[in-house]
Design a protein around this motif. Structure first.
Motif, short mmCIF file in Angstrom:
data_model
loop_
_atom_site.label_atom_id
_atom_site.label_comp_id
_atom_site.label_asym_id
_atom_site.label_seq_id
_atom_site.Cartn_x
_atom_site.Cartn_y
_atom_site.Cartn_z
N GLY A 486 0.83 -1.20 0.00
CA GLY A 486 0.00 0.00 0.00
C GLY A 486 0.86 1.26 0.00
O GLY A 486 2.07 1.21 0.27
N THR A 487 0.25 2.38 -0.31
CA THR A 487 0.96 3.67 -0.34
C THR A 487 0.24 4.65 0.57
O THR A 487 -0.98 4.83 0.45
CB THR A 487 1.01 4.24 -1.76
N VAL A 488 0.99 5.30 1.46
CA VAL A 488 0.45 6.34 2.34
C VAL A 488 1.07 7.66 1.93
O VAL A 488 2.29 7.75 1.73
CB VAL A 488 0.76 6.06 3.82
N ALA A 489 0.26 8.71 1.79
CA ALA A 489 0.77 10.03 1.42
C ALA A 489 0.08 11.10 2.25
O ALA A 489 -1.01 10.89 2.79
CB ALA A 489 0.55 10.29 -0.07
N ARG A 490 0.74 12.25 2.36
CA ARG A 490 0.12 13.42 2.98
C ARG A 490 -0.17 14.42 1.87
O ARG A 490 0.74 14.88 1.19
CB ARG A 490 1.06 14.04 4.01
N LEU A 491 -1.46 14.73 1.71
CA LEU A 491 -1.85 15.64 0.63
C LEU A 491 -1.61 17.09 1.03
O LEU A 491 -1.01 17.86 0.28
CB LEU A 491 -3.32 15.43 0.26
N SER A 492 -2.09 17.48 2.21
CA SER A 492 -1.88 18.83 2.71
C SER A 492 -2.49 18.92 4.10
O SER A 492 -3.41 18.16 4.42
CB SER A 492 -2.54 19.88 1.79
N GLY A 493 -1.99 19.84 4.92
CA GLY A 493 -2.58 20.07 6.25
C GLY A 493 -2.74 18.77 7.02
O GLY A 493 -1.78 18.02 7.24
N ASP A 494 -3.99 18.47 7.42
CA ASP A 494 -4.28 17.24 8.17
C ASP A 494 -4.94 16.19 7.29
O ASP A 494 -5.66 15.33 7.78
CB ASP A 494 -5.16 17.56 9.38
N GLU A 495 -4.70 16.26 5.99
CA GLU A 495 -5.28 15.30 5.05
C GLU A 495 -4.23 14.26 4.63
O GLU A 495 -3.15 14.62 4.15
CB GLU A 495 -5.81 16.01 3.79
N PHE A 496 -4.57 13.00 4.84
CA PHE A 496 -3.75 11.89 4.42
C PHE A 496 -4.55 11.04 3.44
O PHE A 496 -5.78 11.14 3.37
CB PHE A 496 -3.33 11.02 5.61
N ILE A 497 -3.85 10.21 2.69
CA ILE A 497 -4.56 9.33 1.75
C ILE A 497 -3.79 8.02 1.63
O ILE A 497 -2.56 8.00 1.73
CB ILE A 497 -4.72 10.00 0.36
#
Length: 583
Positions: A486-497
């Motif tokens: 799987g892949t975990v990323a931080r998009l911006s601020g307190d948003e993760f995906i």
């Protein structure tokens, strides 16, 4: 000879096959224009090769060709690509040098070409590939944007009809227009945006709606090196150039950089090549004179006889490798071997030397103290009167720090500085690849869009330092809770995906979403204070909730807001039916 000149000459003599893009985007002759455009838009590719059933290239269709399509005529968008393609396709041999390929591009006024080894196609090479591998960093650092001969920027109002904008691009023969919005800001409309519109069936819209992004702008005093770094960092091909009053004066792209520096840069390379030839000629005439040249250069130099036995080294050789002249002379260059290159590598090197009398490339070697280092190496054979090779001259530079710096810059450009997770740019790239892979293999994938509940309260009450500490803890927890693939990323601020590939049932995705909530939810200590943390998770599935990266991302975001509306600390699928099936 200076290190800059040696590197420049090596780049000039580099075979074009070493910078080729191996994946060839292609289509059949009967493919509709809008379908070809859709494929180019999905892969962010600037050209598509038209091939017959046997894999023979019949023609090429590029972003520039897209400007010729009549958007007001639906038939124009649906005509076969064979009727509008350019032919024949310019094809280069893989052994052609970068310098010679640059001349072909300039002579034929093209931006893309096929590369072949005579039996099969090796891939496609573009102007962008040549610029990124031209080795002009030192030269670019001395030139500024205001030294370029740029045409005034073409600008159109955001409310203008897209067809008028395309006609304007045709008339000005430019590949990008500035788009002026009512608030005075500027966006940019490029040939790639035209391809995207054409992929959607050629539906008309305004220039503002069609523009892809905010136009990044720099003052005219910026160096070309800084401009190129910004282009690469933001993965764009154009920048705005501001005049002294801060107004948009020009739009500069990679093509402008190549066009304006090529002549001077090629002269510099020719000068370096001539210097090298003269130095090698002098070395044949007098080894004593060669020794004097060796003493003054910063590059490591070693001379072997025709059998590969080291006969002479310079002080820079000792500084880089740790071996003194006494230790090296009488040995072979094998004393530097690291074991990182396969035997086939050295077999190819020697075959090339015996056939062509020259080889250049990067090699990982080992210093006397055992430490590995990367060097840029060029080897030239010196022929005797009978035509055989009496000596070989190897010139190398230690590029270990440069390689490490490049890797670090690449990491920073693609990862979040706070958490170390992939950033939005890298995640979108991974998502696009995952969608293509899932489509080819008839698999499913899932997106989990995560937004922390009431995170603003932590920042407001405990400060941003505490908020950053919490985000790092959340990021580490997500890393542990997600499968290895799987892949975990931080998009911006307190948003993760989170991206999950090759998923099975809806229940499995729901279970993973619950595991994420369990990982995040609960009390934790931040900056010495106990805080309760929870999150809302929105889920979209390929192919049920979308077949493109953008659609899946938007739908996962929408589902996340539904989860917040349900009271937070829960997850929601974008599709109601999946919510019903989730445990």
């Amino acid at each position: 000879m200076s290190e800059t000149k040696t590197k420049a000459m090596s780049q000039l003599l580099q075979p074009i096959k070493q910078i080729v893009t191996p994946d060839i985007l292609s289509c059949a002759p009967e493919t509709p224009v809008f379908e070809a455009a859709r494929r180019m838009a999905e892969t962010r590719c600037g050209s598509i090769i038209v091939m017959n059933e046997t894999g023979e290239a019949l023609g090429i269709w590029t972003e520039t060709d897209a400007l010729k399509v009549d958007f007001s005529d639906e038939k124009s968008c649906r005509q076969p690509i064979s009727e509008v393609m350019s032919q024949p396709v310019v094809t280069l041999t893989g052994e052609m040098t970068v310098h010679d390929a640059t001349g072909v591009f300039r002579k034929n006024n093209i931006r893309h070409a096929l590369v072949s080894d005579g039996k099969q196609y090796l891939g496609v090479v573009s102007v962008t590939d040549i610029i990124f591998n031209h080795g002009a960093e030192a030269f670019l650092g001395l030139k500024r944007l205001d030294a370029l001969e740029l045409t005034p920027a073409g600008v159109i109002d955001a409310g203008a009809d897209i067809r008028d904008a395309i006609n304007r691009m045709r008339a000005l023969t430019v590949d990008a227009l500035g788009v002026r919005f009512a608030d005075g800001s500027h966006g940019i409309l490029t040939q790639r945006d035209v391809i995207r519109l054409l992929a959607q069936g050629g539906r008309a819209s305004t220039a503002g709606e069609a523009s892809s992004a905010t136009l990044l702008s720099l003052p005219a005093s910026t160096s070309l090196l800084q401009a190129r770094r910004l282009l690469i960092q933001h993965q764009v091909r154009h920048l705005g150039v501001l005049d002294n009053a801060g107004q948009l004066a020009h739009i500069v792209g990679l093509g402008d950089i190549l066009q304006n520096i090529e002549h001077e840069f090629v002269l510099e390379l020719h000068h370096a090549l001539r210097e090298r030839d003269e130095a090698l000629l002098r070395s044949r005439q007098s080894l004593l004179l060669a020794d004097k040249v060796f003493e003054s250069t910063l590059e490591g130099i070693l001379i072997t006889d025709g059998y590969g036995i080291i006969r002479s080294v310079n002080p820079a050789f000792t500084r880089i490798t740790g071996y003194s002249a006494e230790e090296a002379i009488g040995q072979t260059p094998a004393i530097l071997k690291s074991g990182k290159q396969a035997p086939e590598f050295y077999e190819h090197l020697w075959n090339n030397l015996k056939k062509e009398g020259f080889w250049q490339g990067e090699v990982i070697n080992r210093r006397k103290n055992g430490l590995l280092y990367t060097e840029h190496l060029s080897i030239t054979g010196i022929r005797d009167e009978s035509g055989g090779f009496a000596n070989y001259v190897a010139v190398f530079s230690d590029i270990t720090q440069r390689k490490q710096a490049e890797e670090r810059l690449h990491f920073l450009a693609n990862h979040d500085a706070l958490t170390g997770l992939p950033n939005r740019t890298l995640f979108i790239e991974k998502l696009q690849m995952a969608v293509m892979h899932a489509k080819s293999n008839h698999q499913r994938c899932a997106l989990l869009f995560i937004d922390l509940d009431r995170f603003k309260l932590v920042n407001d009450t405990l400060g941003h330092h505490a908020g950053d500490e919490l985000l790092c803890e959340i990021a580490e927890g997500l890393r542990r809770s997600v499968p290895a693939d799987g892949t975990v990323a931080r998009l911006s601020g307190d948003e993760f995906i989170i991206l999950l590939e090759n998923v099975g049932t809806v229940q499995q995705v729901a279970s993973q979403a619950q595991a994420v909530l369990d990982q995040i939810s609960g009390e934790t200590v931040v900056s010495g204070q106990e805080v309760f943390v929870s999150a809302s998770v929105g889920i979209s599935m390929y192919p049920e909730d979308g077949t493109s990266a953008d659609t899946l991302l938007v739908n996962a975001d929408t589902a996340m807001y539904r989860a917040k509306e349900r009271g937070k600390n829960t997850f929601q699928f974008y599709t109601a039916d999946m919510n019903a099936r989730a445990p």
